[in-house]
Design an enzyme around this catalytic site. Structure first.
Site, PDB file in Angstrom:
ATOM      1  N   LYS A   1       0.850  -1.208   0.000  1.00 55.27           N
ATOM      2  CA  LYS A   1       0.000   0.000   0.000  1.00 55.27           C
ATOM      3  C   LYS A   1       0.886   1.259   0.000  1.00 55.27           C
ATOM      4  O   LYS A   1       0.627   2.214  -0.739  1.00 55.27           O
ATOM      5  CB  LYS A   1      -0.919  -0.002   1.223  1.00 55.27           C
ATOM      6  CG  LYS A   1      -2.021  -1.069   1.139  1.00 55.27           C
ATOM      7  CD  LYS A   1      -2.815  -1.254   2.438  1.00 55.27           C
ATOM      8  CE  LYS A   1      -3.826  -2.386   2.295  1.00 55.27           C
ATOM      9  NZ  LYS A   1      -4.578  -2.701   3.512  1.00 55.27           N
TER      10      LYS A   1
ATOM     11  N   ASP B   1     -11.135   3.108   4.263  1.00 57.61           N
ATOM     12  CA  ASP B   1     -11.586   1.717   4.174  1.00 57.61           C
ATOM     13  C   ASP B   1     -13.098   1.631   3.988  1.00 57.61           C
ATOM     14  O   ASP B   1     -13.609   0.570   3.608  1.00 57.61           O
ATOM     15  CB  ASP B   1     -11.252   0.976   5.479  1.00 57.61           C
ATOM     16  CG  ASP B   1      -9.914   0.269   5.442  1.00 57.61           C
ATOM     17  OD1 ASP B   1      -9.548  -0.247   4.370  1.00 57.61           O
ATOM     18  OD2 ASP B   1      -9.257   0.219   6.497  1.00 57.61           O
TER      19      ASP B   1
ATOM     20  N   GLN C   1      -4.685  -1.294   9.853  1.00 57.62           N
ATOM     21  CA  GLN C   1      -4.663  -2.612   9.217  1.00 57.62           C
ATOM     22  C   GLN C   1      -5.312  -3.658  10.122  1.00 57.62           C
ATOM     23  O   GLN C   1      -5.043  -3.738  11.314  1.00 57.62           O
ATOM     24  CB  GLN C   1      -3.202  -3.006   8.891  1.00 57.62           C
ATOM     25  CG  GLN C   1      -3.040  -4.296   8.123  1.00 57.62           C
ATOM     26  CD  GLN C   1      -3.560  -4.249   6.679  1.00 57.62           C
ATOM     27  OE1 GLN C   1      -3.738  -3.183   6.087  1.00 57.62           O
ATOM     28  NE2 GLN C   1      -3.825  -5.405   6.117  1.00 57.62           N
TER      29      GLN C   1
HETATM   30  N1  GUN Z   1      -6.958  -6.442   6.157  1.00 58.39           N
HETATM   31  C1  GUN Z   1      -7.263  -7.140   5.037  1.00 58.39           C
HETATM   32  N2  GUN Z   1      -7.903  -6.350   4.139  1.00 58.39           N
HETATM   33  C2  GUN Z   1      -7.990  -5.117   4.709  1.00 58.39           C
HETATM   34  C3  GUN Z   1      -8.550  -3.889   4.265  1.00 58.39           C
HETATM   35  O1  GUN Z   1      -9.104  -3.749   3.157  1.00 58.39           O
HETATM   36  N3  GUN Z   1      -8.429  -2.840   5.149  1.00 58.39           N
HETATM   37  C4  GUN Z   1      -7.854  -2.982   6.365  1.00 58.39           C
HETATM   38  N4  GUN Z   1      -7.809  -1.905   7.163  1.00 58.39           N
HETATM   39  N5  GUN Z   1      -7.329  -4.106   6.801  1.00 58.39           N
HETATM   40  C5  GUN Z   1      -7.409  -5.175   5.971  1.00 58.39           C
END
Ligand code: GUN
Length: 309
Positions: free
Chosen positions: A54, A124, A98
């Site tokens: 990311k 998100d 996360q």
């Molecule tokens: N863990 C796995 N996928 C995601 C996501 O799309 N956002 C977040 N914050 N954590 C994740």
């Protein structure tokens, strides 16, 4: 005939090149770059890998992104305090914590985080306000993986309206929001989960089958109607040699890499499905790159909306 491979990586590149132009014009008008802050609690290897990709993608896109990593033993109050600091910081457009959090933070810790993130910075789309807006079909910040799946279907010219979509999995991150997005696009939607009787027969009625259950090779031939579109959201790390040779195929490049590394990432969909499906997303290279592209999209949208206020 083998299913058409839906190239998520190529679609993600296309989305990101469209975004790059919008990011440049945001920077020109606002005099600053969109800004994303990622919070990682602990050092779970898979989460670290996702977070690094990311960050890399953001920097490629001209987005100012950085990571704050907290020790696995941090208290939930410490995590929430950090989120409150980022909420109050006017230079921050997007906040991503996360998931999953370490289990020591207790059940419901992630929900407390989502209750605390400012919905305007919720890239998100997981805060209660943005989930409510999603249900009402007026969300600007839509969860990234589901939004990426819809982009992939649209850009691959796959019709959604009037078709039967079956979603396997009911998570807040993928299952529930993709069901809602497909419903808004006029699909008839069925959500299946661990208590669904005869899941295979229900899945086999789908024109569009989305699997987000997190079980390697779970979706077999008998789950799939001939010609169906199959979207594989699974990212499952396999370490068992027998499972790896069944799913990767002895002698394949990916199997050789498994033998060297001792692990491989596979999806929820068994390779035998390729002979039945009309179209199929690969793992890796399917939904994963789209999730990251849509995170960049959401960060830009959050920045644009905050700038307009
Ligand atoms: N863990 C796995 N996928 C995601 C996501 O799309 N956002 C977040 N914050 N954590 C994740």
């Amino acid at each position: 005939m083998a299913a058409q491979v839906l190239d998520g990586a190529a679609v993600a590149r296309q989305i990101r090149s469209e975004l790059a132009e919008r990011v440049r014009s945001f920077e020109k008008n606002a005099g600053r770059r969109p800004c994303l802050r990622i919070v990682l609690v602990g050092d779970k290897a898979d989460s670290e890998i996702y977070v690094r990709s990311k960050l890399k993608s953001a920097s490629d896109e001209g987005i100012d992104a950085s990571l704050t990593q907290l020790a696995a033993q941090s208290s939930i109050e410490k995590v929430l305090d950090l989120v409150r600091t980022l909420n109050a910081d006017p230079t921050v457009d997007g906040i991503l914590v996360q998931s999953p959090l370490p289990s020591s933070l207790g059940d419901g810790a992630m929900l407390r985080v989502f209750d605390t993130i400012d919905p305007a910075k919720d890239v998100d789309g997981f805060t209660p306000v943005n989930v409510g807006r999603l249900v009402q079909n007026r969300a600007a910040l839509v969860p990234c993986t589901p939004a990426g799946i819809v982009q992939l279907l649209d850009r691959s010219r796959i019709e959604i309206a009037g078709r039967h979509a079956v979603v396997i999995g009911r998570s807040d991150i993928v299952g529930k929001p993709i069901a809602m997005l497909l419903l808004h696009r006029h699909a008839t939607v069925t959500i299946c989960h661990s208590r669904t009787p005869d899941l295979a027969a229900t899945a086999a009625r789908a024109d569009i089958l989305v699997s987000a259950i997190g079980r390697a090779g779970f979706v077999r031939k008998n789950f799939v109607k001939a010609g169906a579109v199959v979207i594989d959201v699974g990212i499952n790390r396999v370490t068992d040699a027998a499972v790896a040779s069944a799913l990767l195929g002895e002698g394949s490049l990916r199997h050789e890499s498994f033998l060297k590394k001792g692990s491989a990432v596979v999806g929820d969909v068994h390779p035998e499905v390729s002979a039945i499906a009309g179209a199929l997303t690969p793992v890796p290279g399917g939904v994963g790159p789209l999730t990251i592209a849509m995170l960049m999209h959401n960060t830009l949208v959050a920045a644009e909306q905050r700038q307009r206020r």
